[in-house]
Scaffold this active site. Sequence first.
Site, mmCIF file in Angstrom:
data_model
loop_
_atom_site.group_PDB
_atom_site.id
_atom_site.type_symbol
_atom_site.label_atom_id
_atom_site.label_comp_id
_atom_site.label_asym_id
_atom_site.label_seq_id
_atom_site.Cartn_x
_atom_site.Cartn_y
_atom_site.Cartn_z
ATOM 1 N N GLU A 38 0.843 -1.190 0.000
ATOM 2 C CA GLU A 38 0.000 0.000 0.000
ATOM 3 C C GLU A 38 0.880 1.242 0.000
ATOM 4 O O GLU A 38 1.802 1.357 0.820
ATOM 5 C CB GLU A 38 -0.920 -0.008 1.219
ATOM 6 C CG GLU A 38 -1.622 1.298 1.534
ATOM 7 C CD GLU A 38 -2.442 1.860 0.376
ATOM 8 O OE1 GLU A 38 -2.376 3.091 0.155
ATOM 9 O OE2 GLU A 38 -3.129 1.085 -0.317
ATOM 10 N N TYR A 219 -28.129 9.295 3.457
ATOM 11 C CA TYR A 219 -28.510 8.226 4.383
ATOM 12 C C TYR A 219 -27.647 8.356 5.636
ATOM 13 O O TYR A 219 -26.533 8.911 5.588
ATOM 14 C CB TYR A 219 -28.343 6.841 3.751
ATOM 15 C CG TYR A 219 -27.026 6.606 3.041
ATOM 16 C CD1 TYR A 219 -25.843 6.351 3.742
ATOM 17 C CD2 TYR A 219 -26.959 6.625 1.644
ATOM 18 C CE1 TYR A 219 -24.645 6.126 3.083
ATOM 19 C CE2 TYR A 219 -25.765 6.410 0.978
ATOM 20 C CZ TYR A 219 -24.616 6.152 1.703
ATOM 21 O OH TYR A 219 -23.425 5.936 1.044
#
Length: 403
Positions: A38, A219
């Site tokens: 990463e 939401y």
Amino acid sequence: MLGAKVRTPEIAILGGGIGGLAAAAFLHRAGLRSTVYEQAPVLKEVGAGLVVAPNAARLLRRLGVMGPLLRSAVRLDVGWEFRRWQDGTILSAEDLATACERLYGEHTYTVHRADLLEVIRRAVPEGTVRLGRRCTEVTVRDGRPSMRFDDGEVAGADVVIGADGVHSVVRGVVADPRPAAFSGLCAFRALVPGDRAPSFARRRAQTLWIGPGHHLVHYPISEGRFVNLVAFAPAGDDSVESWTARATVGEFLREFEGWDPRLVDLIRAAETPGRWALLDRAPLPRWSRGPVTLLGDAAHPMFPFFAQGAAQAIEDAAVLSRCLAEDAADPARALRRYEALRLPRTTRLQAVSHARSDINHLPDGPGQRARDTSFTETDPLVTNGWIYEYDPDVAMAAEPAAG
């Protein structure tokens, strides 16, 4: 008589986002080790909220991470609640509280991306992830791939999985390395603290406001502590493709001037919004070349209008791990099987997600009225059953026998 023991392949995963870590977790579950490279110095998700539909929830439960995730997830009672831009008239709404589990055996949830990344990370063995490793080149010589990093280090592997996003370095090994095109749309994203959000936005509902050239979704996430906003509008000249690009609340409001005052109040309560340009890529005809393959956005970036980006990366991870575990002696053949199983489904999702941008953004008029009428005549939860009922184990059991 026992055959010769098959050597466990060395598997490298480039990218430590949701897809890359899910691949590492499913590989571990299948008895295979991997190394995740990463480029960021720490594992984190910059984004905000996402929807965990039944097809993703099913796999997260199988991975053993749904329990921890439910501590912060919001289980939706209502979904696909379409509202008219001007006055909030509800055009259609789905009962997720009961119908979702009855149809698909799982509920639908909303979560913060960082919470999902964290629970998947816990399913990955310690020492799997190497941080601060930015890959600049992948090459294959004599059937074995190698990776070069920005500090000059070169590492080899038997299999390289590109989970490195829409700007994937690995993609150039298996496909034309042309850059993605700008779609002409940009996305605003923001969080509204729950105690500042209007009551209609705090409901356990996924609501979509649709209007000319624009739409907005909201939401609750994080046990209702925040309301997630993501909105789509024509891209201006100052839009950039970056999760960290910022806009102002004023710029966000200007895009939705004249919309229902309740929605305007919700935007006004937002914390500093992000704004980024949506990129567009045509579906790939192939994902793999020899021992190198792609996963998630690196393979099939899609517009977020079906909320399936993370779910498809998790599905990829589940299928890929099984293919490699069942054919460890021939990783290239395993990757061809993975591609054959996954490519038709994700290509279809790319197409329907792309088409949704036109449908959601119709100007007021005959086409818009026909669309609104169609909402009362269709059931998205049933119509999109091919998305939500998907189970990799079922799909793999049904695949044609090799000729």
